[in-house]
Design an enzyme around this catalytic site. Structure first.
Site, short mmCIF file in Angstrom:
data_model
loop_
_atom_site.label_atom_id
_atom_site.label_comp_id
_atom_site.label_asym_id
_atom_site.label_seq_id
_atom_site.Cartn_x
_atom_site.Cartn_y
_atom_site.Cartn_z
CB CYS A 2 18.53 54.01 59.56
SG CYS A 2 18.68 53.68 57.80
NE ARG A 27 21.73 52.74 64.58
CZ ARG A 27 22.02 51.47 64.84
NH1 ARG A 27 22.92 51.16 65.75
NH2 ARG A 27 21.42 50.50 64.18
CD1 TRP A 75 25.30 54.85 55.84
CD2 TRP A 75 24.38 52.93 55.21
NE1 TRP A 75 26.24 54.16 55.10
CE2 TRP A 75 25.70 52.98 54.70
CE3 TRP A 75 23.60 51.79 54.94
CZ2 TRP A 75 26.25 51.96 53.94
CZ3 TRP A 75 24.16 50.78 54.18
CH2 TRP A 75 25.46 50.87 53.69
CG ASN A 101 18.30 50.09 61.17
OD1 ASN A 101 18.90 50.05 60.11
ND2 ASN A 101 18.83 49.70 62.32
N GLY A 102 16.83 48.82 58.23
CA GLY A 102 16.91 47.46 57.68
C GLY A 102 16.59 47.43 56.20
CD GLU A 485 41.80 48.57 63.12
OE1 GLU A 485 41.14 49.50 63.60
OE2 GLU A 485 41.30 47.71 62.36
CE LYS A 489 39.82 52.56 62.91
NZ LYS A 489 39.65 51.23 62.57
CD GLU A 492 37.31 52.38 59.30
OE1 GLU A 492 36.27 51.73 59.50
OE2 GLU A 492 38.14 52.62 60.20
CG HIS A 508 55.41 36.36 46.91
ND1 HIS A 508 55.72 35.27 46.10
CD2 HIS A 508 56.11 36.18 48.05
CE1 HIS A 508 56.54 34.47 46.76
NE2 HIS A 508 56.81 34.99 47.94
CE LYS A 614 31.36 52.53 66.67
NZ LYS A 614 32.82 52.63 66.55
#
Length: 619
Positions: A2, A27, A75, A101-102, A485, A489, A492, A508, A614
């Site tokens: 947050c 955030r 968040w 935050n936490g 990556e 991207k 996301e 495989h 983030k």
């Protein structure tokens, strides 16, 4: 994850906090809220579900004002993302207000104890328990600061808190145990925030609270103690970022701006650290000597998400140049596998923010085993920067978009510099080889700019694929991290299912997925004159042929002038020729752009993708 903003001073507090929350919305954007107090000790609070604009509308319909206050963008962890669960939260009396935050791990036990003493809870959050606990100790007769100190000693978990009380005017108390807390130092004003951008336009003088530290902010001063009340002297630093760097600068999204900032970020990360004349690399001063590096017998890399992909590319760089074994771990798994570590091992931790909870835990696990820790991060003064024996700062500047771009390429540059330095120290790289590495790196920013100048072709390509539901990305060797990556991207920010896979593993399992509807992105670049690179290219070319034989749609990332794989691909993306070790930095740029344009065409929120934040400061 947050975002917290607090202010005490003489400026208009509401617009200042709202502007700060806007800079922290990356955030968390499930809900937002603000609490302010005026001269008459009148507390006003506004909260809203959803993004910050909903809170701004609530304030427009019902204005508020005050002399000091705190704000929050959430968040969600404990409790649904509703207005009721939005921060700030109050104690039983309504006079004490907390943003957090936490995660408070023992909140249920505390809640039961407080409820037995008469507390009535109105939300599903763990944060409300903190407000009630502080209020409980104030009711017992403790001063506000003493009540905070006693309460936080009972909390288990990780938390950053900002707290105000109607009965203690012009005062904010900030607490840290885990997530970041930045204190901004002004003239007759002080700031508290979860990150630097909200503070920058007001002051560049800041310090970071350490774990188990408390700051008391008034208009006249800031005082720091530990949880036991011992006075501490924080280490002040001056931030050199330009506040404009944290704004969009004419780009539609922060992510696009940050993609285009990569040439500068690469230059800034390498500038002053490598000599073109000798190839010698000069790392920042650290408590890891050349003798320590000569004694290293193995390297572990721990990171999360995009940083983990950078670490995987770094493994190829370090093993190729320094000839020392490297393992790459997800930081979230590192300590849970009971790693076997020796004092001669070196742990490299990678984190854009320097505050990633899992990465900090991995670092502390390694240090407890006697290992030295080298950090690669983007934020000076962050927890990882402070605790590691050495740090390579990436100098990428603030990265606001949740999907990392310039931080990733800067991290790979930092790893490239370290690999070259380590190889020189250990005698596995001669001066001629070092000079070649330095020259290749010096040419890299211009090659990235060349790719960005051809971005229109990537936007055109996105028109063919924004409606698909699945993507497969393939790479071999050092191109495998690029496949991972590239897939990350896309998933996301566009919410398309995408998977990165080693090209050699196609037989495989993944071959079963290929049909005429599946786009397959294949990274198949090569370095002329490098026998190993050319063998890898030939093997990956065979994978392209296999995909085509099964009617898959092939999008190939190739080196300019390719005359073989280009002929069997449906679409090609060309990158300038460079060394194998720097190829991933060029290959990822068009894949970042492809993901961006696909997401925009799908109408997705590019900068703030759903359910993501983030900086992951909770486990």
């Amino acid at each position: 994850m947050c975002g917290i903003v607090g202010y005490v001073g003489n400026k208009q507090v509401v617009p200042l906090i709202i502007d700060g929350l806007r800079k922290l919305e990356y955030r968390g954007y499930d809900s937002a809220g603000i609490a302010v107090v005026d001269d008459a000790k009148h507390l006003e609070l506004r909260r809203a579900e959803g993004k910050l604009r909903n809170l701004e509308e609530a304030i427009r319909l019902s204005p508020l004002d005050g002399n000091y206050g705190i704000g929050h963008t959430r968040w969600a962890t404990h409790g649904r993302p509703t207005e009721e669960n939005a921060h700030p939260h109050r104690d039983q009396s309504g006079k004490i207000v907390v943003v957090h935050n936490g995660i408070i791990e023992n909140y249920l036990l505390l809640k039961e104890r407080l409820a037995a003493n008469g507390s009535i809870f109105k939300t599903e959050t763990d944060t409300e328990v903190v407000a009630h606990l502080i209020g409980h100790y104030v009711d017992e007769g403790l001063a506000f600061e003493d009540a905070v100190r006693k309460a936080v000693k009972e909390l288990k978990g990780i938390f950053a808190l900002s707290i105000i009380s109607v009965d203690v005017p012009d005062t904010i108390i900030a607490v840290r145990e885990g997530p970041p807390v930045v204190i901004g130092l002004g003239d007759g004003e002080f700031f508290v925030a979860s990150d630097i951008p909200p503070i920058l336009q007001h002051t560049r003088d800041v310090f970071f609270l350490g774990d188990r530290e408390i700051a008391v902010l008034t208009k006249d001063s800031v005082r720091v103690t530990d949880f036991d009340g011992n006075i501490l002297e924080p280490k002040q630093q001056r931030i050199t970022w330009d506040p404009i760097m944290a704004e969009k600068g004419g780009f539609k999204h922060f992510m696009l701006k940050e993609i285009y900032e990569q040439p500068r970020a690469v230059r800034d990360t390498s500038q002053g650290r490598v000599s073109l004349d000798t190839g010698k690399v000069y790392l920042d001063p650290m408590d890891i000597s050349d003798e320590d590096l000569q004694a290293v017998t193995a390297i572990e890399i721990a990171a999360c998400g995009t940083s983990w992909h950078a670490g995987l590319a770094g493994k190829y760089m370090i093993e190729k140049l320094a000839r020392i074994p490297v393992d790459v771990d997800y930081a979230s798994e590192f300590r849970y596998r009971d790693p076997v570590l020796k004092e001669t091992d070196l742990l490299i931790v990678i984190s854009q923010s320097g505050e990633t909870a899992d990465t900090i835990a991995a670092m502390r696990e390694a240090r407890a085993s006697g290992c030295k820790v080298l950090a690669i991060c983007n934020v000076q003064g962050s927890m990882i920067h402070r605790e590691a024996e050495g740090t390579i700062l990436t100098h990428a500047g603030p990265e606001i978009g949740v999907a990392s771009t310039k931080a990733f390429t800067s991290q790979m540059v930092a790893l490239y510099l370290f690999a070259s330095h380590l190889a020189q120290v250990r005698g596995s790289l001669d001066e001629e080889g070092a000079k070649k590495l330095a020259q290749d790196l010096a040419e890299l920013p211009l090659k990235i700019e060349q790719l960005l100048n051809d971005a229109d072709s990537i936007e055109e390509l996105s028109k063919d694929f924004f409606r698909v539901q699945d993507f497969l990305y393939l790479g071999r060797g050092i191109n495998f991290p690029v496949a991972l990556e590239g897939a990350l991207k896309l998933k996301e920010i566009s919410y398309i299912h995408a998977e990165g896979y080693p090209a050699g593993e196609m037989k495989h399992g993944p071959n079963a997925l290929i049909d005429e509807k599946l786009p397959v992105v294949v990274i198949n670049t090569k370095e002329t004159g490098n026998a190993g690179s050319e063998l890898r290219y030939e093997k990956t070319h065979s994978n392209i042929v296999e995909v085509k034989a099964r009617d898959g749609i092939v999008i190939s990332v190739l080196t300019e002038g390719d005359s073989m794989s280009s002929k069997v691909s449906n679409h090609i993306i060309e990158i300038p020729e460079t060394s194998d070790l720097l190829g991933p930095i060029l290959s990822i740029v068009p894949l970042q752009l492809l993901s961006y344009h696909i997401a925009v065409r799908r109408g997705c929120d590019v900068d703030q993708p759903r359910n993501l934040a983030k900086s992951v400061t909770v486990e």
